[in-house]
Scaffold this active site. Sequence first.
Site, PDB file in Angstrom:
ATOM      1  N   GLU A 131      28.106 -59.067  39.787  1.00 20.12           N
ATOM      2  CA  GLU A 131      26.957 -58.477  39.109  1.00 20.12           C
ATOM      3  C   GLU A 131      26.854 -58.848  37.633  1.00 20.12           C
ATOM      4  OE1 GLU A 131      24.507 -56.621  40.563  1.00 20.12           O
ATOM      5  OE2 GLU A 131      25.489 -57.176  42.449  1.00 20.12           O
ATOM      6  N   SER A 410      -8.095  -5.158  50.129  1.00 21.67           N
ATOM      7  CA  SER A 410      -8.169  -3.878  49.411  1.00 21.67           C
ATOM      8  C   SER A 410      -7.077  -3.690  48.367  1.00 21.67           C
ATOM      9  CB  SER A 410      -8.123  -2.724  50.413  1.00 21.67           C
ATOM     10  OG  SER A 410      -9.301  -2.702  51.192  1.00 21.67           O
TER      11      SER A 410
END
Length: 731
Positions: A131, A410
């Site tokens: 890498e 309600s």
Amino acid sequence: MKLDKLFEKFLSLFKKETSELEDSDSTILRRSRSDRKKLAQVGPIRKFWRRYHLTKIILILGLSAGLLVGIYLFAVAKSTNVNDLQNALKTRTLIFDREEKEAGALSGQKGTYVELTDISKNLQNAVIATEDRSFYKNDGINYGRFFLAIVTAGRSGGGSTITQQLAKNAYLSQDQTVERKAKEFFLALELSKKYSKEQILTMYLNNAYFGNGVWGVEDASKKYFGVSASEVSLDQAATLAGMLKGPELYNPLNSVEDSTNRRDTVLQNMVAAGYIDKNQETEAAEVDMTSQLHDKYEGKISDYRYPSYFDAVVNEAVSKYNLTEEEIVNNGYRIYTELDQNYQANMQIVYENTSLFPRAEDGTFAQSGSVALEPKTGGVRGVVGQVADNDKTGFRNFNYATQSKRSPGSTIKPLVVYTPAVEAGWALNKQLDNHTMQYDSYKVDNYAGIKTSREVPMYQSLAESLNLPAVATVNDLGVDKAFEAGEKFGLNMEKVDRVLGVALGSGVETNPLQMAQAYAAFANEGLMPEAHFISRIENASGQVIASHKNSQKRVIDKSVADKMTSMMLGTFTNGTGISSSPADYVMAGKTGTTEAVFNPEYTSDQWVIGYTPDVVISHWLGFPTTDENHYLAGSTSNGAAHVFRNIANTILPYTPGSTFTVENAYKQNGIAPANTKRQVQTNDNSQTDDNLSDIRGRAQSLVDEASRAISDAKIKEKAQTIWDSIVNLFR
């Protein structure tokens, strides 16, 4: 190279070009007649170009643009808190309850973190050789490969060092763009300034993805080879290093052939880098890949024990504190919340009893959401946002307690009808009209089966949830008063039509959390707190990055709140909440239903909201979409009441047990309570002492299990730390 030096170069080059342009301006004035004659012979385009020095101008503009972009990217790098990265990668984001006891964790893309000394040297060398071969020599950037990637507009792969890859994995997206590559460049320089090469390599190896949902070299080693990262052989190390380029493509579980070929390439890289000789390469390349595969990875231990609550915490951190989900999950935060584990566990156990929830003919369960909120601070002590079958699946499920938009029915009456009436000086026993009325084109009646009469006292109208007196009251006081009250209590009234139907919740959309906050004003002497889940968030270094500041808004006078409570006590003793009434506890509140459009005998929404001085419990029940195949039969007393009562009976014992200082309006007027413990229990066979004991026992087991798991994890972590310290003494 330091960032400051880069900008010095930008500025010096900019000044140089500007100076040259000024010199050229003075030079052209001194040109000879012959030079000007030659210039006249040049084509018009070239003449125009030379006359106005466009090459120089374009160059300066390009440098200026580059300088501005550089300043922006420099600012991005400086504003990114790289100091916390190591701690963030080591730790999971933890969630704490209101007593600051650990309650769970968010895993994210994290594996088991190990130090560099616990990672095979073969694996370290294999990764570096493949890498970033100049890893120990560069300053985090391979300049040649980086500028190649920039020139090719980010399409050229392989331009990233290990440090750049760490920056990308930790802070950026995986997009191949010039902007991402440039940000990666500056972040890599910042990381190189802060951390040593060994620290960077350690963080990279622990944060790398290895396919199959596995992050980090320790878990990857166990997943593919059944050993720890410190024990991998040369061929295994080369296999793992090879996977970094394409975790799914070079995964030995997906393709042994591709993985083997990639492994052999890594071995050749290690020879070229001088880490191994040709004989070691040959020997490792001859190892049969399939003979090495052995999965001993046990997977992540789930600490997501309270799904609805943790989901709500993440949602609040995103919406209120502007954090991203990725930051929350992966940055090792410590999130302190208002959670009461006893409340939460009991609520979850109640929801696991699916027999309490209605079911459509096609087998679909009705959905539901419940909130338990402390009325003085607004802290949410418990929340369940879905019926149990769905509540344990996935992450950030839709939460019906906090995210739904339903008609309040309600339950809106105390807010927009009776509070304005009490504020207007109406007595609790004032007689209200209770006969069928026609208001222009709007006709209203009481809910199916409820009788009408000439007049009824206001406290009875509220407790029995009569529609006719409620609409008549709004008509007398004015619709504007109702809207002002709704907005005052935190409801969104902006898109609601200004009609009398608002008295019954027409056009209003809300959810259990919002209604719990509104009703908290009645329990808290007229002061409405801000409902919230999070008290503060600390980063991995222990710094507070977000915090809630308790605030209360005076929405009604204490005397009004007391009178409203006096009336709402009647809901559970003489009104529509009798079947919802908890045993041995006194609550005030309101029930609510919304009629189904296609049949008024069915309902779309059922609500029960009840409170004591210590807690507000807001509960909603209904199908996500109401139609002829998905509806609730009957009123609240046939559905939502059962769930609410189970919740109230199981969590109220954990409250301080504070009592109301006001008297029930029914008692004030010489009327005895209609409810008894016997009546409540016979209405629902599920509500027995044995049943309640079982719920509490299972809830306690859930809390104990969470505590043990957290304790075991801490012991294991501490033991590992001690062992690592001992090992390091002999290195």
